[in-house]
Write an enzyme that holds these catalytic residues in place. Structure first.
Site, PDB file in Angstrom:
ATOM      1  CG  ASP A  23     -11.023   5.162  -0.777  1.00  0.00           C
ATOM      2  OD1 ASP A  23     -11.541   5.240   0.349  1.00  0.00           O
ATOM      3  OD2 ASP A  23      -9.822   4.901  -0.958  1.00  0.00           O
ATOM      4  CG  ASP A  24      -9.249   9.049  -3.995  1.00  0.00           C
ATOM      5  OD1 ASP A  24      -8.244   8.854  -3.304  1.00  0.00           O
ATOM      6  OD2 ASP A  24      -9.534   8.351  -4.990  1.00  0.00           O
ATOM      7  CE1 TYR A  30      -4.237   1.498   0.461  1.00  0.00           C
ATOM      8  CE2 TYR A  30      -3.319   2.566   2.383  1.00  0.00           C
ATOM      9  CZ  TYR A  30      -4.326   2.451   1.450  1.00  0.00           C
ATOM     10  OH  TYR A  30      -5.422   3.268   1.523  1.00  0.00           O
ATOM     11  CG  ASN A  78      -4.354   5.758   4.077  1.00  0.00           C
ATOM     12  OD1 ASN A  78      -5.264   5.109   3.564  1.00  0.00           O
ATOM     13  ND2 ASN A  78      -3.276   6.104   3.408  1.00  0.00           N
ATOM     14  CG  ASN A  99      -1.033   9.043   0.922  1.00  0.00           C
ATOM     15  OD1 ASN A  99      -0.425   9.146   1.962  1.00  0.00           O
ATOM     16  ND2 ASN A  99      -2.345   8.810   0.881  1.00  0.00           N
ATOM     17  NE  ARG A 101      -5.811  12.152  -6.491  1.00  0.00           N
ATOM     18  CZ  ARG A 101      -5.883  11.160  -5.589  1.00  0.00           C
ATOM     19  NH1 ARG A 101      -4.998  10.179  -5.549  1.00  0.00           N
ATOM     20  NH2 ARG A 101      -6.865  11.127  -4.720  1.00  0.00           N
ATOM     21  CE  LYS A 106      -6.717   3.202  -1.871  1.00  0.00           C
ATOM     22  NZ  LYS A 106      -6.921   4.070  -0.722  1.00  0.00           N
ATOM     23  CD  GLU A 119      -8.799   4.684  -4.034  1.00  0.00           C
ATOM     24  OE1 GLU A 119      -9.709   4.109  -3.409  1.00  0.00           O
ATOM     25  OE2 GLU A 119      -8.210   5.695  -3.595  1.00  0.00           O
ATOM     26  CG  ASP A 120      -5.856   7.134  -6.404  1.00  0.00           C
ATOM     27  OD1 ASP A 120      -6.544   7.571  -5.463  1.00  0.00           O
ATOM     28  OD2 ASP A 120      -4.706   6.699  -6.246  1.00  0.00           O
TER      29      ASP A 120
HETATM   30  N1  LIG Z   1      -4.605  10.250   3.394  1.00  0.00           N
HETATM   31  C1  LIG Z   1      -5.604   9.865   2.646  1.00  0.00           C
HETATM   32  O1  LIG Z   1      -6.404   9.001   3.016  1.00  0.00           O
HETATM   33  C2  LIG Z   1      -5.814  10.488   1.298  1.00  0.00           C
HETATM   34  C3  LIG Z   1      -7.020  10.281   0.636  1.00  0.00           C
HETATM   35  C4  LIG Z   1      -7.239  10.870  -0.622  1.00  0.00           C
HETATM   36  C5  LIG Z   1      -6.243  11.636  -1.184  1.00  0.00           C
HETATM   37  N2  LIG Z   1      -5.066  11.799  -0.514  1.00  0.00           N
HETATM   38  C6  LIG Z   1      -3.980  12.586  -1.108  1.00  0.00           C
HETATM   39  O2  LIG Z   1      -4.429  13.909  -1.325  1.00  0.00           O
HETATM   40  C7  LIG Z   1      -3.748  14.461  -2.427  1.00  0.00           C
HETATM   41  C8  LIG Z   1      -4.750  15.197  -3.292  1.00  0.00           C
HETATM   42  O3  LIG Z   1      -5.731  14.337  -3.783  1.00  0.00           O
HETATM   43  P1  LIG Z   1      -6.964  14.916  -4.620  1.00  0.00           P
HETATM   44  O4  LIG Z   1      -7.709  13.780  -5.153  1.00  0.00           O
HETATM   45  O5  LIG Z   1      -7.711  15.911  -3.840  1.00  0.00           O
HETATM   46  O6  LIG Z   1      -6.164  15.641  -5.792  1.00  0.00           O
HETATM   47  P2  LIG Z   1      -6.660  16.788  -6.743  1.00  0.00           P
HETATM   48  O7  LIG Z   1      -5.708  16.828  -7.877  1.00  0.00           O
HETATM   49  O8  LIG Z   1      -8.112  16.620  -7.024  1.00  0.00           O
HETATM   50  O9  LIG Z   1      -6.491  18.132  -5.878  1.00  0.00           O
HETATM   51  C9  LIG Z   1      -5.282  18.716  -5.522  1.00  0.00           C
HETATM   52  C10 LIG Z   1      -5.577  20.108  -5.004  1.00  0.00           C
HETATM   53  O10 LIG Z   1      -4.388  20.648  -4.445  1.00  0.00           O
HETATM   54  C11 LIG Z   1      -4.237  21.989  -4.899  1.00  0.00           C
HETATM   55  N3  LIG Z   1      -2.825  22.381  -4.871  1.00  0.00           N
HETATM   56  C12 LIG Z   1      -1.842  22.059  -5.742  1.00  0.00           C
HETATM   57  N4  LIG Z   1      -0.696  22.693  -5.394  1.00  0.00           N
HETATM   58  C13 LIG Z   1      -0.969  23.391  -4.279  1.00  0.00           C
HETATM   59  C14 LIG Z   1      -0.196  24.260  -3.466  1.00  0.00           C
HETATM   60  N5  LIG Z   1       1.091  24.489  -3.716  1.00  0.00           N
HETATM   61  N6  LIG Z   1      -0.795  24.843  -2.404  1.00  0.00           N
HETATM   62  C15 LIG Z   1      -2.107  24.606  -2.125  1.00  0.00           C
HETATM   63  N7  LIG Z   1      -2.887  23.805  -2.872  1.00  0.00           N
HETATM   64  C16 LIG Z   1      -2.317  23.202  -3.935  1.00  0.00           C
HETATM   65  C17 LIG Z   1      -4.814  21.976  -6.301  1.00  0.00           C
HETATM   66  O11 LIG Z   1      -5.131  23.294  -6.727  1.00  0.00           O
HETATM   67  C18 LIG Z   1      -6.030  21.089  -6.076  1.00  0.00           C
HETATM   68  O12 LIG Z   1      -7.077  21.887  -5.573  1.00  0.00           O
HETATM   69  C19 LIG Z   1      -3.000  13.324  -3.102  1.00  0.00           C
HETATM   70  O13 LIG Z   1      -1.635  13.409  -2.763  1.00  0.00           O
HETATM   71  C20 LIG Z   1      -3.578  12.079  -2.476  1.00  0.00           C
HETATM   72  O14 LIG Z   1      -2.618  11.072  -2.332  1.00  0.00           O
HETATM   73  C21 LIG Z   1      -4.838  11.247   0.703  1.00  0.00           C
HETATM   74  O1  LIG Z   2      -4.126   5.339  -1.399  1.00  0.00           O
HETATM   75  C1  LIG Z   2      -3.980   5.884  -0.303  1.00  0.00           C
HETATM   76  O2  LIG Z   2      -3.069   5.553   0.464  1.00  0.00           O
HETATM   77  C2  LIG Z   2      -4.938   6.935   0.185  1.00  0.00           C
HETATM   78  C3  LIG Z   2      -5.690   7.667  -0.842  1.00  0.00           C
HETATM   79  O3  LIG Z   2      -6.686   6.914  -1.451  1.00  0.00           O
HETATM   80  C4  LIG Z   2      -4.859   8.395  -1.843  1.00  0.00           C
HETATM   81  O4  LIG Z   2      -5.304   8.519  -2.984  1.00  0.00           O
HETATM   82  O5  LIG Z   2      -3.796   8.883  -1.475  1.00  0.00           O
HETATM   83 MG   LIG Z   3      -6.924   7.226  -3.459  1.00  0.00          MG
END
Ligand SMILES: NC(=O)c1ccc[n+]([C@@H]2O[C@H](COP(=O)([O-])OP(=O)(O)OC[C@H]3O[C@@H](n4cnc5c(N)ncnc54)[C@H](O)[C@@H]3O)[C@@H](O)[C@H]2O)c1
Ligand SMILES: O=C(O)C[C@H](O)C(=O)O
Ligand SMILES: [Mg+2]
Length: 603
Positions: free
Chosen positions: A295-296, A130, A490, A445, A183, A201, A272-273
């Site tokens: 999920d996101d 993961y 997460n 991540n 993504r 996943k 997902e993603d």
């Molecule tokens: N921990 C978790 O469970 C979890 C879950 C989902 C997503 N994520 C992580 O979150 C991140 C984003 O996912 P997403 O689906 O929302 O992506 P996304 O591409 O939809 O959104 C990214 C956002 O970040 C903004 N951004 C980019 N550069 C920036 C900066 N310098 N300052 C401020 N904002 C900025 C963009 O404008 C956009 O609004 C990924 O790295 C993903 O791995 C983590």
């Molecule tokens: O995949 C993960 O670890 C969490 C989340 O779904 C992500 O997109 O970052």
């Molecule tokens: Mg994800």
């Protein structure tokens, strides 16, 4: 209101009960001889008893000695530990990929042993199968590819999907994780290489939720890629064309969904993603037609909300104070907007005031603070855009540093995908937070995309913070024997329970109320003592236990919403008559656990 009633009884005794291994029932196999040895679902390697070797035509195809499951397990762990020793000092990425390879080889050969070592060593192995290693695997997928796993539907398959879906060898599928690779974590568009994410996943589904691995299906929907480097890579394994857009794109996803639910009407599909525009659009398009979720957007929101409620408790405030928390969210994508939407719902529910629910939330994207003055304001972000009149001293597009200095937030939460965006200045500015225990959620991540490291957070923002990251970090030694606790915020803490609860209830759809039940369950899992230490989420070692609890909450919510159609012999009325305890028992009993079952051949 949020029900944080503590669970009675000790967790340890409950988890023991959960894992008690009864004598396994027989497993029907339609193959014989070498075909069984080459099928990781049934293969036991040298573990086939002699009688089974006779029954299945395996005699002579294996060395004569029968090795027990325990011995096989010990042998694998020994090779794993010698690999760890032999790769010491090598670059992190090289070591991580070597570990992934040894696990993947076992996965390809013998699923029972693979899932057993995964479950028993989840804390060590989750970072390999993961996040973060799965990100590296996706980036290097074309080079690492040896044999396929899951299904691939490409834009070239238009009109064929309804028949293609029958190529999958398993008659029953419970859980599907689908990506279009657009993504992948914070790594951007990785095209077909993103298949690693559904695989990872679903491994978590087996490990955490006990979904039977014969009933999972990772899927890649390859609609092209806009990643120029991949398009030019001669070894790239996906379609070498720009991504489909608009109606052309949607018609492919539509066709896939129709095909899946025609063959497996009771399956659950996790999106997902997907890049943000398709993440929201597909969720709206399908959530009331099929049993699916994103999920996101939704999983992340539930996990973040549980963490935010935990933060309120850690700060020594009553939960009723949650609406007064000042929260700065960095990243206005599918994840950031999902979190804010759910947080607003929670505030509205607590205060009964929908209109002002977002007033303490501040949202930034790559262009800084989002206000109503933003040109071409994204409609999805509009409910969180600040009225410039209300935020004295802050303008449209204000930088993160300016916002943190002015707002003095209780919580700084990153879902931007940008590594290091919580830099030294920003973290130091958080020392001026009005809260005695500000929280930092660096949720992006994989590790290199985290908004800050755990060490930097404790170093610059002070020792009295609460810290959580999306990918794992080690706890931080603060000196004087003190430890800075690192939480892993997460979505893995919720999606397995959502899938399991939806499956075992036979839910027609997955609703906001089910998500809320899941988030409440996760939030209420932690004791006050743990919360005081800054521990907001259970250890990953208890993931199977928390997943059973989450699954039961989801099931009960499905029943309450009259969406539960039952599962197998258990009808909706049986579900409705179960007490809370009985529901947890029912869910736990239905979790698959890896042990060798006697194989019975049937033509
Ligand atoms: N921990 C978790 O469970 C979890 C879950 C989902 C997503 N994520 C992580 O979150 C991140 C984003 O996912 P997403 O689906 O929302 O992506 P996304 O591409 O939809 O959104 C990214 C956002 O970040 C903004 N951004 C980019 N550069 C920036 C900066 N310098 N300052 C401020 N904002 C900025 C963009 O404008 C956009 O609004 C990924 O790295 C993903 O791995 C983590
Ligand atoms: O995949 C993960 O670890 C969490 C989340 O779904 C992500 O997109 O970052
Ligand atoms: Mg994800």
């Amino acid at each position: 209101m949020w029900n944080l009633a503590r669970f009675a009884g000790s967790r340890l005794s409950r988890s023991r009960r959960l894992f008690s291994t009864a004598i396994p029932g027989p497993c029907i196999v339609h193959k014989r001889g070498a075909d069984i040895l080459h099928d990781p679902w049934f293969n036991k390697d040298t573990g086939f008893p002699l009688t089974e070797r006779d029954r299945l035509g395996l005699r002579g195809l294996l060395p004569p000695r029968v090795i027990s499951f325990e011995q096989q397990y010990a042998r694998f762990m020994e090779s794993y530990h010698s690999l760890e020793k032999n790769t010491k000092g090598q670059p992190d990425g090289v070591v991580a990929l070597a570990k992934w390879r040894i696990l993947n080889r076992l996965h390809d050969r013998n699923e029972t042993l693979y899932y057993r070592v995964l479950i028993d060593n989840i804390k060590d192995f989750a970072p390999i199968i993961y996040t973060p290693t799965v990100g590296l695997v996706c980036q290097n997928y074309s080079g690492l590819f040896r044999r396929p796993r899951g299904m691939y539907f490409s834009a070239k398959d238009k009109g064929e999907m309804m028949s293609m879906i029958y190529n999958w060898p398993s008659e029953k599928v419970d859980m599907i994780v689908l990506t279009d690779g657009s993504r992948i974590l914070g790594l951007g568009d990785l095209g077909v290489q993103g298949i690693g994410i559904p695989i990872g996943k679903l491994d978590m589904y087996v490990a955490a939720a006990g979904i039977n691995p014969q009933r999972i299906l990772p899927v890649m929907l390859d609609v092209g890629t806009n990643n120029q480097k991949l398009l030019e890579d001669p070894l790239y394994l996906g379609l070498r064309q720009p991504r489909f857009e608009g109606e052309e794109y949607l018609s492919i996803v539509d066709e896939f969904m129709e095909a899946v639910f025609t063959r497996w009407p009771k399956a659950i599909v996790q999106f997902e993603d997907f890049q943000m525009k398709w993440a929201f659009e597909t969720l709206e398009r399908y959530r009331k037609r099929f049993c699916m979720f994103n999920d996101d957007i939704q999983g992340t929101a539930g996990v973040a909300l549980a963490g935010l409620l935990g933060t309120v408790r850690a700060q020594g405030r009553s939960l009723a104070d949650f609406p007064n928390q000042k929260i700065v969210v960095v990243g206005a994508g599918s994840a950031g907007l999902g979190v804010l939407s759910m947080a607003v719902q929670a505030v509205a529910k607590m205060t009964g005031k929908g209109k002002t629910a977002a007033q303490n939330f501040f949202l930034l994207d790559k262009d800084g603070l989002i206000t109503k003055e933003r040109k071409s304001l994204d409609p999805a972000a509009a409910p969180f855009a600040k009225d410039p009149g209300q935020i004295v001293g802050l303008r449209e597009g204000a930088s993160l540093l300016e916002v943190v200095k002015k707002v003095k937030p209780d919580v700084l939460l990153g879902l931007s995908g940008v590594g290091g965006v919580f830099n030294e200045e920003v973290l130091k500015a958080l020392r001026e937070s009005e809260s005695s225990k500000p929280a930092i959620f660096a949720m992006s991540n994989p590790t290199m995309n985290a908004e800050c490291t755990a060490a930097d957070a404790f170093k610059h923002a002070g020792e009295n913070i609460v810290f959580a990251s999306g990918s794992p970090f080690e706890n931080v030694l603060l000196g004087n024997g003190k430890v800075g606790y690192v939480n892993q915020a997460n979505n893995m803490y919720l999606f397995p329970g959502i899938g399991l609860g939806a499956l075992l209830s036979g839910a027609r759809f997955i609703t906001d109320r089910m998500w809320q039940a899941a988030a409440e369950c996760l939030a209420s899992y932690m004791t006050d003592e743990e919360i005081q230490k800054g521990i907001l989420y259970p250890s990953i070692n208890s993931i199977r236990h928390i997943t059973a609890e989450v699954g039961a909450s989801v099931l009960r919510a499905a029943v309450a919403e009259e969406l539960a159609e039952g599962h197998g012999d258990v009808g909706p009325k049986d579900l409705a008559h179960m007490s809370k305890e009985e529901t947890v028992g029912y869910v736990s009993r239905n979790m698959w656990f890896p042990i060798y079952s006697p194989l019975v051949h049937e033509k």
